[in-house]
Scaffold this active site. Structure first.
Site, PDB file in Angstrom:
ATOM      1  N   GLN A  50     -39.716 -12.426 -48.455  1.00 23.37           N
ATOM      2  CA  GLN A  50     -39.185 -11.108 -48.843  1.00 23.37           C
ATOM      3  C   GLN A  50     -38.070 -11.217 -49.879  1.00 23.37           C
ATOM      4  O   GLN A  50     -37.720 -10.217 -50.516  1.00 23.37           O
ATOM      5  CB  GLN A  50     -38.675 -10.344 -47.616  1.00 23.37           C
ATOM      6  CG  GLN A  50     -39.802  -9.901 -46.685  1.00 23.37           C
ATOM      7  CD  GLN A  50     -39.240  -9.120 -45.509  1.00 23.37           C
ATOM      8  OE1 GLN A  50     -38.822  -9.711 -44.512  1.00 23.37           O
ATOM      9  NE2 GLN A  50     -39.205  -7.808 -45.630  1.00 23.37           N
ATOM     10  N   LEU A  90     -38.262  -3.942 -44.343  1.00 27.78           N
ATOM     11  CA  LEU A  90     -37.329  -3.802 -45.466  1.00 27.78           C
ATOM     12  C   LEU A  90     -38.054  -3.847 -46.811  1.00 27.78           C
ATOM     13  O   LEU A  90     -37.518  -3.367 -47.807  1.00 27.78           O
ATOM     14  CB  LEU A  90     -36.249  -4.899 -45.406  1.00 27.78           C
ATOM     15  CG  LEU A  90     -35.292  -4.802 -44.212  1.00 27.78           C
ATOM     16  CD1 LEU A  90     -34.341  -5.989 -44.202  1.00 27.78           C
ATOM     17  CD2 LEU A  90     -34.520  -3.489 -44.222  1.00 27.78           C
TER      18      LEU A  90
HETATM   19 CO    CO Z   1     -41.132  -6.895 -42.838  1.00 30.28          CO
END
Ligand code: CO
Length: 156
Positions: A50, A90
Site C-alpha cells: 500500500q 486505506l
Molecule cells: Co486494505
C-alpha cells in the site's frame, strides 16, 4: 515518516509481494514508516504494498491488548467460523463493503528480528489479519465483497 498510500486502480496493489529475507535496519525503518502512515490515516492495518513496497510486511493495531502488531512473512495457518460485516481499506477511501471472513484465525509470522511466532485473533483482529495478508497477494476486499455499503445502510 508518513508515506503516501497508493489507491485502488494502481497496479502495484495487484502484484505479489516478495518474502522479507533480511531483518535489518531497512526493515525496521519500513515498519516505522508503515506504523506512522497507518496511525496518521486512522487505519487499523496497513500492508507494505500500500506504500509501494512489494514485501510481505504488515502492521495492524485494532486498539486492543495487542497494541501494534508487526508481521513479517505472515501466513494463515488456521481459521474457523464466519463473520459478515463492514470492511474498509486505506487504499479505497470513502468506501466500505460487506465482506464475509472467518471469525477466528491463527497466523504464523516472523517478528522484526526474524523470530517466528503465532498470533490468534477473533472478530475485528481476524478480519484485519485476513485483509492485510490478502494485500500481500494483490487481493483487495472489493474482490471479495458481497456488496457496497452506503451510509444509510450502515446507520440502519
Ligand atoms: Co486494505
Amino acid at each position: 515518516m508518513v508515506r503516501n498510500i497508493i489507491k485502488l486502480g494502481d497496479e502495484t496493489l495487484r502484484k505479489i509481494s516478495k518474502p522479507m529475507q533480511k531483518f535489518d535496519l531497512r526493515l525496521w525503518l519500513l515498519l516505522r514508516d508503515m506504523a506512522d502512515t497507518m496511525y496518521k490515516a486512522d487505519g487499523v492495518g496497513l500492508a507494505a504494498p500500500q506504500i509501494g513496497i512489494l514485501r510481505r510486511v504488515v502492521v495492524i493495531d485494532v486498539q486492543d491488548e495487542h497494541g501494534l502488531i508487526e508481521l513479517v512473512n505472515p501466513e494463515i495457518i488456521a481459521m474457523e467460523g464466519e463473520q459478515a460485516g463492514s470492511e474498509g481499506c486505506l487504499s479505497v477511501p470513502g468506501r466500505r463493503g460487506y465482506v464475509v471472513r472467518p471469525n477466528k484465525v491463527t497466523v504464523r509470522a516472523q517478528d522484526r528480528n526474524g523470530k517466528f511466532f503465532e498470533i490468534t485473533g477473533e472478530e475485528l483482529l481476524a478480519r484485519a489479519l485476513c485483509h492485510e495478508i490478502d494485500h500481500l497477494d494483490g487481493i483487495m476486499y472489493v474482490d471479495k465483497m458481497d456488496h457496497e455499503i452506503f451510509d444509510d445502510e450502515e446507520n440502519a
